[in-house]
Design an enzyme around this catalytic site. Sequence first.
Site, PDB file in Angstrom:
ATOM      1  CG  HIS A  88      -2.210  -0.796   0.891  1.00  0.00           C
ATOM      2  ND1 HIS A  88      -2.970  -1.408   1.867  1.00  0.00           N
ATOM      3  CD2 HIS A  88      -2.829  -1.071  -0.290  1.00  0.00           C
ATOM      4  CE1 HIS A  88      -3.994  -2.025   1.299  1.00  0.00           C
ATOM      5  NE2 HIS A  88      -3.934  -1.832   0.002  1.00  0.00           N
ATOM      6  CG  HIS A 103      -2.222  -6.587   1.097  1.00  0.00           C
ATOM      7  ND1 HIS A 103      -1.923  -6.045  -0.139  1.00  0.00           N
ATOM      8  CD2 HIS A 103      -1.827  -5.682   2.017  1.00  0.00           C
ATOM      9  CE1 HIS A 103      -1.375  -4.852   0.032  1.00  0.00           C
ATOM     10  NE2 HIS A 103      -1.305  -4.610   1.322  1.00  0.00           N
ATOM     11  CD  GLU A 122      -3.256  -9.108   6.842  1.00  0.00           C
ATOM     12  OE1 GLU A 122      -3.127  -9.862   7.816  1.00  0.00           O
ATOM     13  OE2 GLU A 122      -2.646  -8.027   6.733  1.00  0.00           O
ATOM     14  CB  THR A 135      -0.405  -9.336   9.997  1.00  0.00           C
ATOM     15  OG1 THR A 135      -0.434  -8.674   8.716  1.00  0.00           O
ATOM     16  CG2 THR A 135      -0.664 -10.823   9.814  1.00  0.00           C
ATOM     17  CB  CYS A 138       3.466  -9.217  11.348  1.00  0.00           C
ATOM     18  SG  CYS A 138       3.879  -7.535  10.880  1.00  0.00           S
TER      19      CYS A 138
END
EC number: 1.17.7.4
Length: 314
Positions: free
Chosen positions: A43, A81, A133, A170, A198
């Site tokens: 992004h 994603h 995602e 995430t 994450c």
Amino acid sequence: MNVIKISPRGYCYGVVDAMVIAKNAALDKNLPRPIYILGMIVHNKHVTDAFEEDGIYTLDGPNRLDILKQVESGTVIFTAHGVSPEVRQIAEEKGLVAIDATCPDVTKTHELISEKTADGYDIIYIGKKGHPEPEGAVGVAPDKVHLVESEADIEALDLTSDKLLITNQTTMSQWDVHDLMELIKEKYPHVEYHQEICLATQVRQEAVSEQAGQADLTIVVGDPKSNNSNRLAQVSMEIAGTQAYRIGDLSELKLEWLQGVNTVAITAGASTPTPITKEVIRFLENYEPDDESTWKIERSVPLSKILPRVKTKK
């Protein structure tokens, strides 16, 4: 002006891997053309513009299935994603060459969902509606994955299964995920949970929470579509208590934000090109409120400097 360069900041390994995969695709003369990316590879518009100069075209649309309808031949790249199994299947049925740039952390979540739903679980997935995602994650088991973003979404859940699991997008704020998980556990005390923020997202958020409080203002360099960039601004305001603005690049910086500011903290989203962030840092370090010669805002980073360098295969 005093500048706190929050660390760590910027690119994560999943973003770098995705860009290297796409860059290698551009260099591979054996791949069928045209080469398309299903949505933004990461992004950041600077990145997608740079790839277009390399002959890789970003396709946009409300979801990956609709985007895939635009492609009849050539090569498609799945973004960091992730995508649903249905998207993979349709790409194969169309005879397209598919290149997977999914972040390994996202793949791990997909595998968790697949494993647990096969064992009879319903999944409560905390994520941002409209973001690719969660779209891919829900698509792993559409009848068994329930997307929630807010307290109202949790209140609306009507699940009777004895087997429930919470997981998440995430790149969410770890504090938001924690709060929503607690609400879900109140409603479903037997629920299992598996937090999937994450590590790169987590350490960047923690760095902002710990360091932004020393500044009068935080600038987050990141694309408006970058969820992790928007969450960094949120963390600065809600956790560190420091006003924050997100900018795509130097051209979006407003001088009025700097009025009365002695110290500014700067960070960047995981998909923000390093040269874009460095340009903002240079401007802020040189800025003097009483010296008009330091006020000129002009972005000058060329697209040729955006993408990582990739060694040409011999």
